[in-house]
Design a protein around this motif. Structure first.
Motif, mmCIF file in Angstrom:
data_model
loop_
_atom_site.group_PDB
_atom_site.id
_atom_site.type_symbol
_atom_site.label_atom_id
_atom_site.label_comp_id
_atom_site.label_asym_id
_atom_site.label_seq_id
_atom_site.Cartn_x
_atom_site.Cartn_y
_atom_site.Cartn_z
ATOM 1 N N ALA A 1 -18.190 56.356 25.260
ATOM 2 C CA ALA A 1 -18.565 57.027 24.006
ATOM 3 C C ALA A 1 -17.692 58.260 23.756
ATOM 4 N N ASN A 2 -17.207 58.877 24.815
ATOM 5 C CA ASN A 2 -16.405 60.101 24.684
ATOM 6 C C ASN A 2 -14.904 59.840 24.657
ATOM 7 N N ARG A 3 -14.508 58.570 24.548
ATOM 8 C CA ARG A 3 -13.087 58.250 24.757
ATOM 9 C C ARG A 3 -12.176 58.989 23.776
ATOM 10 N N ASN A 4 -12.674 59.241 22.553
ATOM 11 C CA ASN A 4 -11.805 59.913 21.574
ATOM 12 C C ASN A 4 -11.657 61.407 21.843
ATOM 13 N N LEU A 5 -12.438 61.928 22.783
ATOM 14 C CA LEU A 5 -12.311 63.347 23.136
ATOM 15 C C LEU A 5 -11.288 63.565 24.253
ATOM 16 N N ALA A 6 -10.749 62.480 24.780
ATOM 17 C CA ALA A 6 -9.817 62.607 25.919
ATOM 18 C C ALA A 6 -8.563 63.373 25.504
ATOM 19 N N ARG A 7 -8.155 64.317 26.338
ATOM 20 C CA ARG A 7 -6.906 65.061 26.146
ATOM 21 C C ARG A 7 -6.212 65.157 27.486
ATOM 22 N N PRO A 8 -5.024 64.618 27.676
ATOM 23 C CA PRO A 8 -4.294 63.746 26.770
ATOM 24 C C PRO A 8 -5.084 62.468 26.450
ATOM 25 N N GLN B 1 -20.645 73.384 36.949
ATOM 26 C CA GLN B 1 -20.179 74.439 36.043
ATOM 27 C C GLN B 1 -18.831 74.092 35.420
ATOM 28 N N VAL B 2 -18.761 74.267 34.104
ATOM 29 C CA VAL B 2 -17.501 74.090 33.383
ATOM 30 C C VAL B 2 -16.672 75.374 33.447
ATOM 31 N N GLN B 3 -15.363 75.218 33.617
ATOM 32 C CA GLN B 3 -14.439 76.347 33.427
ATOM 33 C C GLN B 3 -13.366 75.890 32.442
ATOM 34 N N PHE B 4 -12.751 76.847 31.761
ATOM 35 C CA PHE B 4 -11.813 76.491 30.701
ATOM 36 C C PHE B 4 -10.454 76.109 31.282
ATOM 37 N N GLY B 5 -9.892 75.058 30.707
ATOM 38 C CA GLY B 5 -8.589 74.596 31.162
ATOM 39 C C GLY B 5 -8.576 73.074 31.241
ATOM 40 N N GLN B 6 -7.497 72.551 31.790
ATOM 41 C CA GLN B 6 -7.315 71.101 31.879
ATOM 42 C C GLN B 6 -7.988 70.550 33.127
ATOM 43 N N THR B 7 -8.703 69.469 32.951
ATOM 44 C CA THR B 7 -9.184 68.750 34.119
ATOM 45 C C THR B 7 -9.240 67.259 33.772
ATOM 46 N N VAL B 8 -9.886 66.496 34.632
ATOM 47 C CA VAL B 8 -10.101 65.088 34.314
ATOM 48 C C VAL B 8 -11.552 64.789 34.633
ATOM 49 N N THR B 9 -12.212 64.032 33.753
ATOM 50 C CA THR B 9 -13.595 63.671 34.037
ATOM 51 C C THR B 9 -13.606 62.254 34.579
ATOM 52 N N LEU C 1 -11.455 59.977 32.108
ATOM 53 C CA LEU C 1 -10.866 60.583 30.908
ATOM 54 C C LEU C 1 -10.311 61.965 31.233
ATOM 55 N N PRO C 2 -9.078 62.255 30.872
ATOM 56 C CA PRO C 2 -8.611 63.649 30.983
ATOM 57 C C PRO C 2 -9.353 64.501 29.959
ATOM 58 N N PHE C 3 -9.563 65.764 30.264
ATOM 59 C CA PHE C 3 -10.358 66.608 29.370
ATOM 60 C C PHE C 3 -9.852 68.041 29.446
ATOM 61 N N ARG C 4 -9.811 68.698 28.279
ATOM 62 C CA ARG C 4 -9.355 70.085 28.238
ATOM 63 C C ARG C 4 -10.463 70.945 27.643
ATOM 64 N N TYR C 5 -11.111 71.754 28.456
ATOM 65 C CA TYR C 5 -12.178 72.631 27.958
ATOM 66 C C TYR C 5 -11.542 73.876 27.362
ATOM 67 N N ARG C 6 -11.900 74.138 26.086
ATOM 68 C CA ARG C 6 -11.265 75.261 25.371
ATOM 69 C C ARG C 6 -12.269 76.379 25.128
ATOM 70 N N GLN C 7 -11.827 77.567 25.408
ATOM 71 C CA GLN C 7 -12.681 78.741 25.276
ATOM 72 C C GLN C 7 -13.123 78.977 23.828
ATOM 73 N N ASP C 8 -12.248 78.607 22.851
ATOM 74 C CA ASP C 8 -12.568 78.900 21.454
ATOM 75 C C ASP C 8 -13.298 77.757 20.763
ATOM 76 N N GLN C 9 -13.701 76.744 21.525
ATOM 77 C CA GLN C 9 -14.384 75.595 20.939
ATOM 78 C C GLN C 9 -15.883 75.772 21.156
ATOM 79 N N TYR C 10 -16.682 75.538 20.115
ATOM 80 C CA TYR C 10 -18.116 75.848 20.190
ATOM 81 C C TYR C 10 -18.807 75.139 21.362
ATOM 82 N N VAL C 11 -18.708 73.813 21.402
ATOM 83 C CA VAL C 11 -19.449 73.079 22.437
ATOM 84 C C VAL C 11 -18.950 73.448 23.834
ATOM 85 N N HIS C 12 -17.642 73.571 23.998
ATOM 86 C CA HIS C 12 -17.113 73.890 25.332
ATOM 87 C C HIS C 12 -17.610 75.249 25.804
#
Ligand SMILES: [Zn+2]
Length: 550
Positions: free
Chosen positions: A323-330, A305-313, A347-358
């Motif tokens: 393939a997802n390297r350009n989506l890394a945040r930071p 399950q995804v939850q919104f906020g900063q994590t690392v994949t 890859l670090p990743f930030r799931y955002r509540q206001d982003q469609y795919v997330h």
């Protein structure tokens, strides 16, 4: 030592849920104090529930890529703190961690204070097994076990290409699992991690590996046969092809077909459950997968399950992480190969509540939970830390148990998610008993751990007391007491001395001919002896661990 717990409602999903005494006699549970025995400790727990210790069957807590993730993100500690100061709110997960991938001590501590007593590392790379075991042994208050990563190791791929007898593959798998002291077999993007090393960027279930000319279907089938023939307790644990891609549901369904009626556990299913409909060509296919799982008792899943906020994949799936390297945040990433056995991408990743795919990913995970009927075949995971840190579990439990709360978050998602998702029509609310089955009894059965996951007589006395609370998020975030093997190890926020720890290892027969054969092959192929990579049970015992056979 005998402890009697009095006045709490005992719930385990097997027996009737009712208020009764629970007796911990040494390391095990029994229903009554043995005749002529003295009670050493007694606790009155009116207004509490008693349940078995939680079992997380898929959480990344040890091994190479976990350490890389720890080293990659030192600044996130600062980010979390400054964000909280600015907004005046806690960070997104319930109990803030020092990092999305905490060290061993903090991992054990945070799991224990949610009532978990056993966790399983699902991606033990053979060449890295010793380190994974060392880290798991260093994680306090948790029993552990590992799943060995196979299916991208060159030797196996060559043998499948050369159409060696299935028995040879069975014996190889059996030897590898035992030599690395694991309890199950995991396959990640079957053949795809290796294909990426030949610059292949896509490998669906019936595509051919550019070098070996074999398909993921052949690899999955060979491994599932080996797991069945060795009678490993846990079925083949599969991370499908096409992670995260729109339309990947077809590969996921083909994966379920590839094992031809054998058992299979599909991991972080949420990441493999996408269609191509909707305004952005990216949609939920949760119903298709749930219908298939509901109809066939050979299959189980954990959700991721995804939850919104900063994590690392972090994943062995180098092909799709790259393939997802350009989506890394930071914006940073690390990719590695190890001994041509698998790979790793962090890859670090930030799931955002206001982003469609997330937002869509959040709904798909919850849809899977709500659509799969049997809580003994769907397990509560966030694929820590990929979907979210494991400390998000109490929040997730509330989302599953409380429709109005779920909708209050849903109403904040991207408008196109709200328009297209069927989530508002899914009114199911998990019962407390279903949550307990999903987090205790179900994973214990899926791993063949007969003495765990319930409060039955003779079970291991891993027992948790929670004070009843209308808000399940608050309740599951902080137990009153946790017992491990009959010993009180946590009480009211105080961590007490741990008892012994165990590692679960599969007790299948190992072919002695394979042993000599692999010793010669290893020397020629890798330039060193298998003795360098074998982990012996005595080595684990010397770290103070009990080897628990499954
Ligand atoms: Zn995982």
């Amino acid at each position: 030592m005998i402890t009697r717990l009095h006045g709490a409602e005992c719930i385990d999903g097997i027996g009737e849920s009712r208020v009764r005494d629970l007796v911990l006699d040494g390391e095990t549970i029994c229903s009554a104090v043995p005749k002529d025995s003295r009670i050493d400790f007694e606790y009155c727990l009116d207004g509490h529930i008693l349940i078995a210790g939680g079992i997380d069957l898929h959480t990344h807590i040890g091994g190479g890529k976990v350490n890389i993730a720890r080293l990659l993100l030192p600044e996130l500690v600062e980010h979390q703190t400054s964000q909280s100061k600015r907004t005046g709110q806690e960070p997104n997960w319930i109990a803030p961690l020092s990092s999305p991938v905490p060290g061993t001590w903090e991992t054990g501590r945070r799991y224990l204070e949610m009532g978990y007593t056993a966790c399983f590392e699902p991606a033990v790379l053979p060449a890295n097994a010793r380190q994974a075991h060392a880290e798991m042994a260093d994680t306090p208050w948790l029993d552990t076990g590992g799943y060995l990563l196979l299916g991208n190791d060159r030797l196996l791929l060559e043998w499948i290409r050369d159409e060696v007898p299935q028995k040879q593959i069975n014996d190889y798998v059996g030897w590898m699992v035992r030599a690395h002291q694991c309890c199950a077999v995991k396959v990640v993007n079957a053949g795809g991690i290796d294909a990426f090393k030949f610059n292949q960027r896509h490998l669906s279930v019936d595509d051919k590996h550019v070098h070996f000319g074999i398909t993921p279907r052949q690899i999955l089938n060979a491994l599932a046969q080996a797991v069945e023939s060795l009678e490993l307790a846990h079925p083949l644990h599969v991370h499908c092809s096409n992670l995260g891609l729109a339309g990947n549901i077809s590969a996921t369904m083909a994966t379920l077909d590839a094992v031809e009626g054998r058992r299979l556990h599909l991991t972080h299913a949420q990441f493999h459950c996408y269609g191509t409909d909707g305004p952005h060509g990216y949609s939920s296919a949760a119903q298709l997968l749930a219908d298939r799982v509901n109809a066939d008792s050979h299959f189980s899943i954990d959700v991721g399950q995804v939850q919104f906020g900063q994590t690392v994949t972090l994943s062995g799936d180098t092909m799709h992480q790259f393939a997802n390297r350009n989506l890394a945040r930071p914006r940073k990433a690390i990719f590695q190969d190890l001994e041509c056995q698998a790979g790793c991408g962090v890859l670090p990743f930030r799931y955002r509540q206001d982003q469609y795919v997330h937002g869509l990913l959040w709904t798909i995970g919850i849809e899977l939970f709500l659509r799969i009927e049997d809580p003994l075949r769907v397990f509560l995971t966030s694929d820590h830390p990929n979907g979210a840190p494991f400390t998000s579990y109490p929040h997730l439990i509330r989302l599953l148990m409380d429709y109005d709360f779920r909708m209050s978050i849903f109403s904040q998602l991207h408008p196109d998610v709200q328009k297209s998702s069927p989530l508002p029509s899914l009114k199911r609310e998990y019962s407390l008993e279903e949550i307990i089955k999903m987090t205790r009894l179900g994973p214990a059965r899926a791993l063949g751990l007969k003495n765990r996951g319930s409060l039955s007589d003779g079970s291991l006395a891993d027992v948790v007391a929670y004070e009843r609370n209308q808000n399940p998020e608050q309740m599951f975030a902080r137990p009153r007491m946790v017992f491990r093997r009959g010993k009180l190890v946590y009480r009211d926020g105080i961590f007490l001395a741990d008892t012994v720890k165990s590692t679960v290892v599969s007790n299948h027969p190992v072919d002695s001919q394979m042993d000599g054969w692999l010793r010669r092959i290893w020397r020629a192929r890798y330039g060193y002896s298998t003795e360098m990579i074998e982990v012996h049970a005595d080595e684990l015992r010397s770290e103070g661990q009990i080897v628990e056979w499954s």
